[in-house]
Each structure stands twice: as structure tokens, then as C-alpha cells.
Design a protein around this motif. Structure first.
Motif, PDB file in Angstrom:
ATOM      1  N   GLU A  25       0.824  -1.206   0.000  1.00 40.85           N
ATOM      2  CA  GLU A  25       0.000   0.000   0.000  1.00 40.85           C
ATOM      3  C   GLU A  25       0.864   1.265   0.000  1.00 40.85           C
ATOM      4  OE1 GLU A  25      -3.136   2.602  -0.073  1.00 40.85           O
ATOM      5  OE2 GLU A  25      -3.119   0.464  -0.514  1.00 40.85           O
ATOM      6  N   ARG A  28       2.375   1.730  -3.430  1.00 53.02           N
ATOM      7  CA  ARG A  28       1.371   2.237  -4.370  1.00 53.02           C
ATOM      8  C   ARG A  28       1.186   3.739  -4.212  1.00 53.02           C
ATOM      9  NH1 ARG A  28      -3.423   3.916  -4.223  1.00 53.02           N
ATOM     10  NH2 ARG A  28      -3.793   3.340  -2.078  1.00 53.02           N
ATOM     11  N   ARG A  29       1.138   4.210  -2.964  1.00 52.90           N
ATOM     12  CA  ARG A  29       0.969   5.649  -2.716  1.00 52.90           C
ATOM     13  C   ARG A  29       2.174   6.447  -3.211  1.00 52.90           C
ATOM     14  NH1 ARG A  29      -0.223   6.408   3.263  1.00 52.90           N
ATOM     15  NH2 ARG A  29       0.362   4.254   3.421  1.00 52.90           N
ATOM     16  N   ARG A  31       4.149   5.600  -5.747  1.00 55.71           N
ATOM     17  CA  ARG A  31       4.056   5.617  -7.208  1.00 55.71           C
ATOM     18  C   ARG A  31       3.030   6.625  -7.699  1.00 55.71           C
ATOM     19  NH1 ARG A  31       4.688   0.108  -6.729  1.00 55.71           N
ATOM     20  NH2 ARG A  31       2.452  -0.229  -6.792  1.00 55.71           N
ATOM     21  N   GLU A  32       1.942   6.792  -6.965  1.00 54.04           N
ATOM     22  CA  GLU A  32       0.914   7.760  -7.362  1.00 54.04           C
ATOM     23  C   GLU A  32       1.410   9.195  -7.257  1.00 54.04           C
ATOM     24  OE1 GLU A  32      -2.440   6.934  -4.896  1.00 54.04           O
ATOM     25  OE2 GLU A  32      -3.137   5.281  -6.141  1.00 54.04           O
ATOM     26  N   GLN A  33       2.379   9.452  -6.404  1.00 58.34           N
ATOM     27  CA  GLN A  33       2.894  10.809  -6.226  1.00 58.34           C
ATOM     28  C   GLN A  33       3.888  11.207  -7.304  1.00 58.34           C
ATOM     29  OE1 GLN A  33       4.562  10.722  -2.334  1.00 58.34           O
ATOM     30  NE2 GLN A  33       2.661  11.347  -1.358  1.00 58.34           N
ATOM     31  N   GLN A  36       4.072  10.739 -14.072  1.00 57.68           N
ATOM     32  CA  GLN A  36       4.432   9.820 -15.145  1.00 57.68           C
ATOM     33  C   GLN A  36       4.344  10.555 -16.481  1.00 57.68           C
ATOM     34  OE1 GLN A  36       5.416   6.560 -14.548  1.00 57.68           O
ATOM     35  NE2 GLN A  36       5.376   7.249 -12.432  1.00 57.68           N
ATOM     36  N   ARG A 153       1.531  14.820 -15.324  1.00 52.52           N
ATOM     37  CA  ARG A 153       0.474  14.640 -14.328  1.00 52.52           C
ATOM     38  C   ARG A 153       1.008  15.026 -12.965  1.00 52.52           C
ATOM     39  NH1 ARG A 153      -0.952   9.988 -11.184  1.00 52.52           N
ATOM     40  NH2 ARG A 153       0.799   8.952 -12.172  1.00 52.52           N
ATOM     41  N   PRO A 155       1.428  15.281  -8.903  1.00 52.64           N
ATOM     42  CA  PRO A 155       1.280  14.308  -7.820  1.00 52.64           C
ATOM     43  C   PRO A 155       0.001  14.552  -7.044  1.00 52.64           C
ATOM     44  CG  PRO A 155       3.382  15.470  -7.661  1.00 52.64           C
ATOM     45  CD  PRO A 155       2.603  16.105  -8.761  1.00 52.64           C
ATOM     46  N   LYS A 156      -0.581  13.453  -6.602  1.00 52.69           N
ATOM     47  CA  LYS A 156      -1.782  13.560  -5.790  1.00 52.69           C
ATOM     48  C   LYS A 156      -1.372  13.857  -4.351  1.00 52.69           C
ATOM     49  CE  LYS A 156      -4.263  10.239  -8.599  1.00 52.69           C
ATOM     50  NZ  LYS A 156      -4.880   8.933  -8.634  1.00 52.69           N
ATOM     51  N   THR A 157      -2.211  14.554  -3.659  1.00 57.50           N
ATOM     52  CA  THR A 157      -1.927  14.832  -2.252  1.00 57.50           C
ATOM     53  C   THR A 157      -2.244  13.595  -1.424  1.00 57.50           C
ATOM     54  OG1 THR A 157      -4.127  15.730  -1.937  1.00 57.50           O
ATOM     55  CG2 THR A 157      -2.372  17.295  -2.493  1.00 57.50           C
ATOM     56  N   ILE A 158      -1.446  13.390  -0.409  1.00 56.00           N
ATOM     57  CA  ILE A 158      -1.641  12.230   0.461  1.00 56.00           C
ATOM     58  C   ILE A 158      -2.682  12.571   1.508  1.00 56.00           C
ATOM     59  CG2 ILE A 158      -0.555  10.693   2.124  1.00 56.00           C
ATOM     60  CD1 ILE A 158       2.066  11.135   0.709  1.00 56.00           C
TER      61      ILE A 158
END
Length: 160
Positions: A25, A28-29, A31-33, A36, A153, A155-158
């Protein structure tokens, strides 16, 4: 007792390692940040910038050979980058970390050799070649990497 096979130096205190493996998990988080960027997006951007730069050079100077020189300069970046992207996205590039590293180095050498070969052939392939115009096209196409990263893209915020 340490979990690795290296003997501690005299006087070293046994401490817990500050590095720990990530859970699935957590990985995965992470990699989302990371933004790409597709290599094909970069190649397409380079081709587009090269085409526009060639048209602008031709329009500003009124000389067809200047436009072709700028276009060939961009092409000397686009073609090797496309070969590199194809090599990196092949089925053998992601077998394991070792093959990925070797593949990256191999395809980077192919890209550099192809770029040098295209530049060496430039005066034979472009009638009335303008080297300064060729270099303008080359540099503009190379700088697309930075533009692609700027539009990557985000990064998404955590959310904790």
C-alpha cells in the motif's frame, strides 16, 4: 544482532536500521505521487515543436533551405528518441531491474550513435544546409523534455 552479513565495526552500537521496506500500500501511494510522462508523448511533442519551428523559420527568412535545416535538426532528435522509446517500452525492458538498467544504457548508446550519424549525413541530405538553423531545430526539439515534465500529471496529495 544485525540482519545483514557485515560485521559491525568495533565501538559501533547496535541500532535499528532507519531504512525499512515499504508495504504494498505504501509503495502504491509513492508511485501515485510521482508524475508519469510517456516517452511517446515526449516524441510527439518534439515532432510538433520541430514542425512549427521549421515553418516559423521558413516564414521569417523566406528561405526554404533554412526551414529544411531546422526540420532536419529536429528530426535528428525525434528519430533517435523514437527508437529509444521503442526500445524502452519493449517486452524485455521490464523483466527485472538488471535487464531494465542494461536496456536503458544500450538504447541510450543507440540513440546517441544514431544522432551523430544523422548529423554527419546532414550536409549530404539537406540542400543548402544552414548549420545555425539546424542547431536551432536540434536545441528546440531537445528542450521538449523539460516542457513535457512541466505538463506532467501532478502528484496527488496524500490523505492521512
Amino acid at each position: 544482532m544485525p540482519s545483514n552479513n557485515i560485521a559491525p565495526l568495533p565501538g559501533d552500537q547496535e541500532e535499528a536500521s532507519p531504512v525499512r521496506p515499504l508495504s504494498a500500500e505504501e509503495a502504491r501511494r509513492v508511485r501515485e505521487q510521482i508524475p508519469q510522462v510517456s516517452p511517446w508523448w515526449v516524441v510527439a511533442g518534439q515532432a510538433g515543436v520541430g514542425f512549427v519551428a521549421a515553418l516559423v523559420a521558413w516564414a521569417l527568412t523566406g528561405k526554404q533551405n533554412v526551414g529544411w535545416s531546422v526540420a532536419y535538426g529536429a528530426l535528428a532528435v525525434v528519430v533517435p528518441a523514437a527508437v529509444f522509446a521503442r526500445g524502452l517500452t519493449g517486452k524485455f525492458s521490464s523483466l527485472n531491474a538488471g535487464s531494465a538498467a542494461v536496456g536503458f544504457l544500450l538504447w541510450e548508446m543507440v540513440k546517441i550513435a544514431l544522432t551523430f550519424a544523422m548529423l554527419a549525413m546532414a550536409s549530404r541530405l539537406v540542400a543548402g544546409l544552414s548549420w545555425p538553423a539546424l542547431l536551432v531545430g536540434l536545441v528546440l526539439a531537445m528542450k521538449v523534455y523539460w516542457v513535457a515534465l512541466a505538463f506532467a500529471r501532478r502528484p496527488k496529495t496524500i490523505k492521512s
